[in-house]
Scaffold this active site. Structure first.
Site, short mmCIF file in Angstrom:
data_model
loop_
_atom_site.label_atom_id
_atom_site.label_comp_id
_atom_site.label_asym_id
_atom_site.label_seq_id
_atom_site.Cartn_x
_atom_site.Cartn_y
_atom_site.Cartn_z
N ASP A 107 0.86 -1.19 0.00
CA ASP A 107 0.00 0.00 0.00
C ASP A 107 0.89 1.24 0.00
O ASP A 107 1.44 1.61 -1.03
CB ASP A 107 -0.90 -0.10 1.24
CG ASP A 107 -1.97 0.97 1.31
OD1 ASP A 107 -2.35 1.50 0.26
OD2 ASP A 107 -2.43 1.28 2.43
N PHE A 145 -10.41 0.17 0.07
CA PHE A 145 -10.07 -0.66 1.22
C PHE A 145 -10.77 -2.01 1.08
O PHE A 145 -11.98 -2.08 0.93
CB PHE A 145 -10.46 0.01 2.53
CG PHE A 145 -9.84 -0.66 3.71
CD1 PHE A 145 -8.51 -0.40 4.05
CD2 PHE A 145 -10.54 -1.59 4.46
CE1 PHE A 145 -7.90 -1.04 5.12
CE2 PHE A 145 -9.94 -2.24 5.54
CZ PHE A 145 -8.61 -1.96 5.87
#
Ligand code: IMP
Ligand code: MG
Length: 180
Positions: free
Chosen positions: A102, A151
Site C-alpha cells: 500500500d 479498502f
C-alpha cells in the site's frame, strides 16, 4: 459477514488461479535453488499457505509479524517488528510474502532491515498492489493483482481484525467504517 461486503473483487476461483500462476513463476525463476519464503503476519497467512503449496521446490518457510496500522484504514507510517524470523537468512534466497503493498512503509522498512542480514537475494511477492498510495520507493517482484485505492478485506486481510476468514477479496460497505 457477507452482508457487510459491498462488492466482491476477486472470487475464490480467481484467487486460486492467480496464486497458482505465481507459484509456477517462482518455481521456474528459482529452479535449482531452495528459497526461504517469509510471510509477514497476519494478513498474508492464507496467501502464504496457498502460494507455498503452488511452488514445486524444496523451500523453507518462516514468519514475522509487524504492526503499522492500528485499527484504522490508514497506515500510521510507524513500523515495529513484533515477532522476528526464527532462522538466519544469511546466504539464503529470501522471498518476502505480503498480503498487500500500500504506502510501502512496511516493506520498505523490512527490506532495509533484512538486507543488513546478508541474504543472497531478496524478492517481494505480494498478492495485491495499490500503487496509487505509494509513499516509499518500492515495487514488488511478483504481484497477484493491481487494485485501485479502495479498502478491501478477506483472504487474510482485515478491518479491525475481522473478515480475515472470508474466502474471497471484497470491498467493505462504507457504512461499516462509519459505525466505528
Ligand atoms: P503499507 O505499509 O502501507 O504498505 O501497508 C501494508 C499493510 O497495511 C498490509 O500488510 C495490510 O496489513 C494493511 N493494508 C493496507 N491496505 C489494506 C486494505 O485495503 N485492507 C486491509 N489491510 C490493508
Ligand atoms: Mg499485513
Amino acid at each position: 459477514m457477507n452482508q457487510d461486503i459491498e462488492r466482491i473483487l476477486f472470487t475464490e476461483e480467481a484467487l486460486r488461479h492467480r496464486v497458482g500462476q505465481l507459484g509456477a513463476q517462482i518455481t521456474t525463476d528459482y529452479a535449482g535453488k531452495r528459497p526461504v519464503l517469509a510471510s509477514v503476519l497476519r494478513g498474508s497467512y492464507i496467501f502464504m499457505a496457498d502460494l507455498t503449496r503452488a511452488i514445486d521446490l524444496p523451500i523453507t518457510v518462516d514468519f514475522m509479524s509487524v504492526s503499522s496500522y492500528g485499527s484504522g484504514t490508514v497506515s500510521s507510517g510507524q513500523v515495529e517488528i513484533k515477532k522476528d524470523l526464527s532462522d538466519s537468512i544469511e546466504g539464503r534466497d529470501l522471498i518476502l510474502v505480503e498480503d498487500i503493498l500500500d504506502s510501502g512503509n512496511t516493506l520498505h522498512y523490512l527490506r532495509t532491515v533484512l538486507q543488513a542480514r546478508k541474504p543472497a537475494s531478496i524478492r517481494i511477492c505480494t498478492l495485491l498492489d495499490k500503487p496509487d498510495r505509494r509513499s516509499q520507493p518500492i515495487t514488488a517482484d511478483y504481484v497477484g493483482f493491481t487494485i485501485p485505492d479502495v479498502f478491501i478485506v478477506g483472504y487474510g486481510l482485515d478491518y479491525d481484525e475481522r473478515y480475515r476468514n472470508l474466502p474471497y477479496v471484497g470491498m467493505l460497505k462504507p457504512s461499516i467504517y462509519a459505525e466505528s
